[in-house]
Design a protein around this motif. Structure first.
Motif, PDB file in Angstrom:
ATOM      1  N   GLY A  97       0.806  -1.212   0.000  1.00 33.96           N
ATOM      2  CA  GLY A  97       0.000   0.000   0.000  1.00 33.96           C
ATOM      3  C   GLY A  97       0.841   1.266   0.000  1.00 33.96           C
ATOM      4  O   GLY A  97       0.525   2.235  -0.697  1.00 33.96           O
ATOM      5  N   THR A 115      -5.839  -3.657  -5.815  1.00 29.80           N
ATOM      6  CA  THR A 115      -6.186  -2.796  -4.688  1.00 29.80           C
ATOM      7  C   THR A 115      -7.319  -3.394  -3.872  1.00 29.80           C
ATOM      8  O   THR A 115      -8.148  -4.144  -4.395  1.00 29.80           O
ATOM      9  N   MET A 119      -8.892   0.821   0.039  1.00 31.42           N
ATOM     10  CA  MET A 119      -7.775   1.557  -0.539  1.00 31.42           C
ATOM     11  C   MET A 119      -8.218   2.315  -1.795  1.00 31.42           C
ATOM     12  O   MET A 119      -7.825   3.471  -2.020  1.00 31.42           O
ATOM     13  N   ALA A 120      -9.066   1.682  -2.605  1.00 28.00           N
ATOM     14  CA  ALA A 120      -9.567   2.326  -3.822  1.00 28.00           C
ATOM     15  C   ALA A 120     -10.431   3.536  -3.475  1.00 28.00           C
ATOM     16  O   ALA A 120     -10.316   4.603  -4.096  1.00 28.00           O
TER      17      ALA A 120
END
Length: 449
Positions: A97, A115, A119-120
């Protein structure tokens, strides 16, 4: 997906290394200056014979062995699309990440990267991701091929910021022989919480001073939300992508009380119990039931003793079905130069690639339904069609709840859960503490708008 914390100095070193690695082959595939625009340019004729092939770069967090299988499949894509070359840039999972976020900030990210959903959404909120809304709207046949609802979590403010790739489901692995010896019917889809707690009680024991729990798990408020919704109550969080409030409904409290009683009576482990070795004990036949993700099935198929009789079942219901599942997938930086070519690669990854790779590495079902069938066939060939049936049942649930907060403010909310949740389950704090917990989380949500 595991995310480790590193010092800020380590993050800077990783960032510099990542930038130098990708400076020549990142998002600027043709050596041109990056554009920050997320708008879709005019369609390109990527198959033009006299044009220079377009290179689409990608990164995954998978192992070297898995990446080999992915790139082997992508060679077939290149044969079908001679105007596009796909280049896989290997990177270790450790600090994944941090590396991707550094590349995005430096505008040196690959055209496609693996991802997590949270996180997206975080990167999408920062304007760092390409939005695929127009491509998706023009490709309704493809977009209609996903399990119902799973793409919803990849929209942010009505903008599609990525595509789900694989889905993680959560259910209960159980020992068939232990159930049979206790005179209990095997659990199956649609079994009730009454049957669940009854089995938990009958499968627990204390022998020679050793406590044997009937159920091993650490249910959190999101798992408890399934009980509440199934009983007709409000969910803990009122949305998956962008919840505006959390709520402790009477049905939620009813579920908490049932788990509290089970913990107090020794039917299940307390939330402070170390569960790190629970699957080793399960393989030894010492664990009757445990809450796990479906990926555990792959390990059991490969490494469990031949005489271990095990099954996988959805979580129980009060009245109606409610489930949680989690998605990992693919996103692209806002700086990509050839979105039409990248979209073609994304579609192939989600469909044909998974159809070829999942039978070799059956760890999770694909979010794209037609490709998920390859995963289910692999489970059937391994002698566990019931696992596939359970997963398919979960993925077709009429109600889906979040598995966790996916928002940027989640880090401010979780300390309030940690401060109250375990103490309430262990009867060390009043049930009213949950309302105070919800109040504090709602203040975090309000202040973050």
């Amino acid at each position: 997906m595991k995310k480790g914390k590193r010092s800020w100095l380590s993050g800077i070193v990783v960032l510099l290394l990542a930038i130098s690695m990708l400076a020549a082959c990142g998002a600027n595939n043709n050596g041109e200056e990056s554009s920050d625009s997320g708008t879709t340019p005019a369609p390109q004729n990527v198959n033009q014979s006299d044009a220079k092939p377009i290179e689409v770069t990608m990164i995954t967090w998978e192992s070297a062995a898995m990446n080999e299988k992915i790139i082997a499949s992508m060679k077939k894509f290149e044969d079908e699309n001679p105007g596009i070359n796909v280049k896989l840039i290997p990177t270790p999972l450790d600090n994944y990440g941090v590396k991707i976020n550094g590349m995005l900030t430096a505008k040196q990210a690959p055209d496609i990267f693996m991802t997590g959903n949270d996180m997206a959404l975080d990167n999408g909120a920062k304007g760092l991701l390409y939005e695929w809304t127009e491509h998706a709207s023009a490709d309704s046949d493809f977009m209609g091929g996903f399990y119902r609802g799973v793409v919803d979590g990849w929209y942010l403010d009505d903008k599609l910021i990525g595509l789900p790739g694989l889905l993680n489901t959560y259910g209960i692995f159980y020992n068939k022989k232990v159930f049979r010896d206790a005179g209990l019917p095997e659990p199956k889809a649609g079994w009730t919480y009454d049957h669940f707690f009854e089995a938990m009680q009958k499968l627990s024991s204390t022998q020679n001073g050793v406590q044997q729990f009937g159920y091993y798990a650490s249910p959190d408020p999101f798992h408890m939300s399934l009980y509440s919704v199934s009983a007709g109550g409000a969910p803990f969080a009122n949305g998956i992508v962008n919840p505006t409030k959390v709520e402790i409904s009477p049905a939620f409290i009813e579920g908490v009380e049932k788990y509290k009683a089970a913990i107090k009576n020794g039917y299940m482990n307390p939330p402070t119990y170390d569960l790190s070795n629970v699957m080793s004990s399960f393989k030894e036949g010492k664990v009757p039931m445990t809450l796990q993700g479906q990926w555990v099935a792959d390990d059991l198929i490969r490494t469990a003793p031949a005489d271990l009789e095990w099954g996988f079942v959805p979580q129980p219901v009060v009245n109606s079905q409610s489930e949680i599942y989690d998605a990992v997938g693919w996103s692209s930086p806002s700086t990509i130069k050839n979105p039409d070519a990248v979209w073609k690669v994304l579609k192939y990854l989600d469909s044909k690639m998974y159809e070829e790779v999942l039978p070799q590495t059956p760890v999770a079902p694909a979010a794209f339904k037609a490709s998920a069938s390859a995963y289910f066939k692999a489970l059937e060939s391994a002698g566990h069609p019931d696992v596939g049936e359970t997963i398919d049942h979960i993925l077709n649930s009429p109600d889906i709840q979040p598995v966790r907060f996916l928002t940027s403010w989640s880090g401010k909310a979780y300390p309030f859960i940690e401060a109250s949740w375990k103490n309430v389950l262990m009867s060390k704090a009043e049930i009213s503490d949950l309302n105070e917990m919800a109040e504090k989380i709602n203040k975090v949500i309000s202040s973050s708008r």
